[in-house]
Design a protein around this motif. Structure first.
Motif, mmCIF file in Angstrom:
data_model
loop_
_atom_site.group_PDB
_atom_site.id
_atom_site.type_symbol
_atom_site.label_atom_id
_atom_site.label_comp_id
_atom_site.label_asym_id
_atom_site.label_seq_id
_atom_site.Cartn_x
_atom_site.Cartn_y
_atom_site.Cartn_z
ATOM 1 N N LYS A 198 8.567 4.609 -1.481
ATOM 2 C CA LYS A 198 8.020 3.872 -0.346
ATOM 3 C C LYS A 198 8.367 2.390 -0.429
ATOM 4 C CE LYS A 198 6.239 7.152 2.013
ATOM 5 N NZ LYS A 198 6.802 7.485 3.346
ATOM 6 N N LYS A 199 8.646 1.925 -1.640
ATOM 7 C CA LYS A 199 9.060 0.520 -1.832
ATOM 8 C C LYS A 199 10.572 0.371 -1.738
ATOM 9 C CE LYS A 199 6.976 -1.945 -4.950
ATOM 10 N NZ LYS A 199 6.423 -2.421 -6.236
ATOM 11 N N GLU B 20 0.836 -1.193 0.000
ATOM 12 C CA GLU B 20 0.000 0.000 0.000
ATOM 13 C C GLU B 20 0.875 1.248 0.000
ATOM 14 O OE1 GLU B 20 -3.868 -1.664 2.516
ATOM 15 O OE2 GLU B 20 -2.386 -0.372 3.490
ATOM 16 N N THR B 21 0.347 2.300 -0.569
ATOM 17 C CA THR B 21 1.026 3.598 -0.543
ATOM 18 C C THR B 21 0.121 4.592 0.171
ATOM 19 O OG1 THR B 21 2.145 3.162 -2.645
ATOM 20 C CG2 THR B 21 2.052 5.452 -1.896
ATOM 21 N N TYR C 64 6.689 8.802 -5.585
ATOM 22 C CA TYR C 64 6.458 8.608 -4.150
ATOM 23 C C TYR C 64 6.222 7.124 -3.848
ATOM 24 C CZ TYR C 64 4.364 9.438 0.472
ATOM 25 O OH TYR C 64 4.080 9.428 1.823
ATOM 26 N N ARG C 65 5.441 6.458 -4.686
ATOM 27 C CA ARG C 65 5.164 5.027 -4.521
ATOM 28 C C ARG C 65 6.458 4.216 -4.605
ATOM 29 N NH1 ARG C 65 5.205 0.925 -7.743
ATOM 30 N NH2 ARG C 65 5.647 2.312 -9.505
ATOM 31 N N SER C 66 7.283 4.553 -5.579
ATOM 32 C CA SER C 66 8.544 3.820 -5.749
ATOM 33 C C SER C 66 9.458 4.000 -4.544
ATOM 34 C CB SER C 66 9.258 4.291 -7.020
ATOM 35 O OG SER C 66 8.477 4.008 -8.168
ATOM 36 N N LEU D 50 3.180 11.113 -7.693
ATOM 37 C CA LEU D 50 2.679 9.993 -6.902
ATOM 38 C C LEU D 50 3.388 8.687 -7.249
ATOM 39 C CD1 LEU D 50 0.563 9.574 -4.695
ATOM 40 C CD2 LEU D 50 -1.079 8.961 -6.489
ATOM 41 N N GLN D 51 3.734 8.516 -8.517
ATOM 42 C CA GLN D 51 4.466 7.313 -8.929
ATOM 43 C C GLN D 51 5.875 7.316 -8.334
ATOM 44 O OE1 GLN D 51 3.440 4.640 -10.349
ATOM 45 N NE2 GLN D 51 1.374 5.312 -10.891
#
Length: 238
Positions: free
Chosen positions: A44-45, A12-13, A40-42, A37-38
Motif C-alpha cells: 500500500k506504500k 494508514e493501512t 500488504y502494508r508495504s 498484513l506486513q
C-alpha cells in the motif's frame, strides 16, 4: 507525545473486514496473518516486493522464521510470486496477495451451500410433519417411501408437494395417490414452482368465472305475451 504530523505522515493501512473476520476460518494462524498484513502494508506504500529482512525486524522474528512463513503461504496458495514489467521496462518480482480473497470467496460459497442444504433439510422435515398433521396420524412406511420418491426420484420441491397436499385437503381427499395425480398433472403442464402453480390456478379461476358470466348472459328471459289483433276479423283477435 505523538504529534498530529507524526500520525499523518505515518499513513494508514485499510484492510477489508472480510479478511479480519475470516483469516482464521480460511486456515491462517495469527502469526501468518500478521506477516501477510506486513506485506500488504508495504504494498500500500508502493513497495510491491518488500525486503523480508525489514519485515523480520518489524516483527522481531529471526529472518529464517520470516522466510519460512513466506514459503508456507506460497506453497499453500495464500501468496503468489509474480514477475512483471515496471514502467521503465524492467522485469521485477512482486507479491500477489489477492489469493487470500479467493479463499474467502470460496469459504463464503461453501457456507452458502451448507446453509441451503440445511434449509432444504428443514423443509423436508417440515413437509413430513405437515402430512402427519393433516392426516392426523403417523405416516406408514409405504407413505414415507412414496414421499421420499417424490423428493429424490421425481425431483418435486417440498413447497410443490405441500401445495398438492393442500389441494387434496381442500377436496377432503386424504390419499397419497390423489396427491400423486395432482403432481403428475402439474408436471405435464411443466409447473415446477409454487409461483407457476399459483399463476396457473389464477388463470383457471378467471377462465371459470368468465364461463359463468357467459352462461348467465346466454339465458334469455321469457318474452311477455303480446295480444295479437286481427284487423281483418276482430273476433279472431287473441
Amino acid at each position: 507525545m505523538l504529534s498530529i504530523n507524526d500520525y499523518l505522515q505515518a499513513g494508514e493501512t485499510v484492510v477489508s473486514n472480510l479478511v479480519i473476520e475470516n483469516y482464521r476460518k480460511i486456515g491462517l494462524s495469527d502469526e501468518e496473518f500478521l506477516f501477510w498484513l506486513q506485506l500488504y502494508r508495504s504494498q500500500k506504500k508502493g513497495d510491491l516486493f518488500p525486503d523480508l529482512l525489514a519485515i523480520s525486524e518489524m516483527l522481531e522474528k529471526p529472518k529464517e522464521k520470516v522466510y519460512q512463513l513466506l514459503n508456507e503461504l506460497v506453497s499453500r496458495g495464500y501468496i503468489r510470486i509474480d514477475t512483471k514489467q515496471n514502467e521503465q521496462g524492467q522485469m521485477m518480482d512482486t507479491y500477489d496477495l489477492l489469493p487470500i480473497f479467493d479463499k474467502i470467496a470460496g469459504l463464503q460459497k461453501k457456507q452458502l451451500i451448507q446453509k441451503e442444504q440445511q434449509s432444504e433439510e428443514n423443509a423436508v422435515k417440515t413437509l413430513y410433519q405437515d402430512f402427519e398433521k393433516e392426516f392426523s396420524r403417523p405416516l406408514s412406511p409405504i407413505e414415507l417411501e412414496m414421499i421420499g420418491q417424490w423428493l429424490e426420484t421425481d425431483g418435486y420441491k417440498p413447497e410443490v408437494i405441500r401445495l398438492a397436499l393442500r389441494e387434496a385437503v381442500l377436496n377432503q381427499a386424504y390419499s397419497l395417490k390423489y396427491i400423486d395425480r395432482i403432481l403428475l398433472a402439474w408436471e405435464r403442464k411443466n409447473l415446477t414452482t409454487k409461483e407457476q402453480i399459483a399463476e396457473d390456478q389464477k388463470r383457471r379461476k378467471q377462465a371459470l368465472q368468465q364461463k359463468e358470466i357467459e352462461a348467465e348472459s346466454s339465458v334469455q328471459e321469457p318474452l311477455p305475451k303480446v295480444t295479437l289483433h286481427n284487423w281483418l276479423n276482430p273476433e279472431d283477435s287473441e
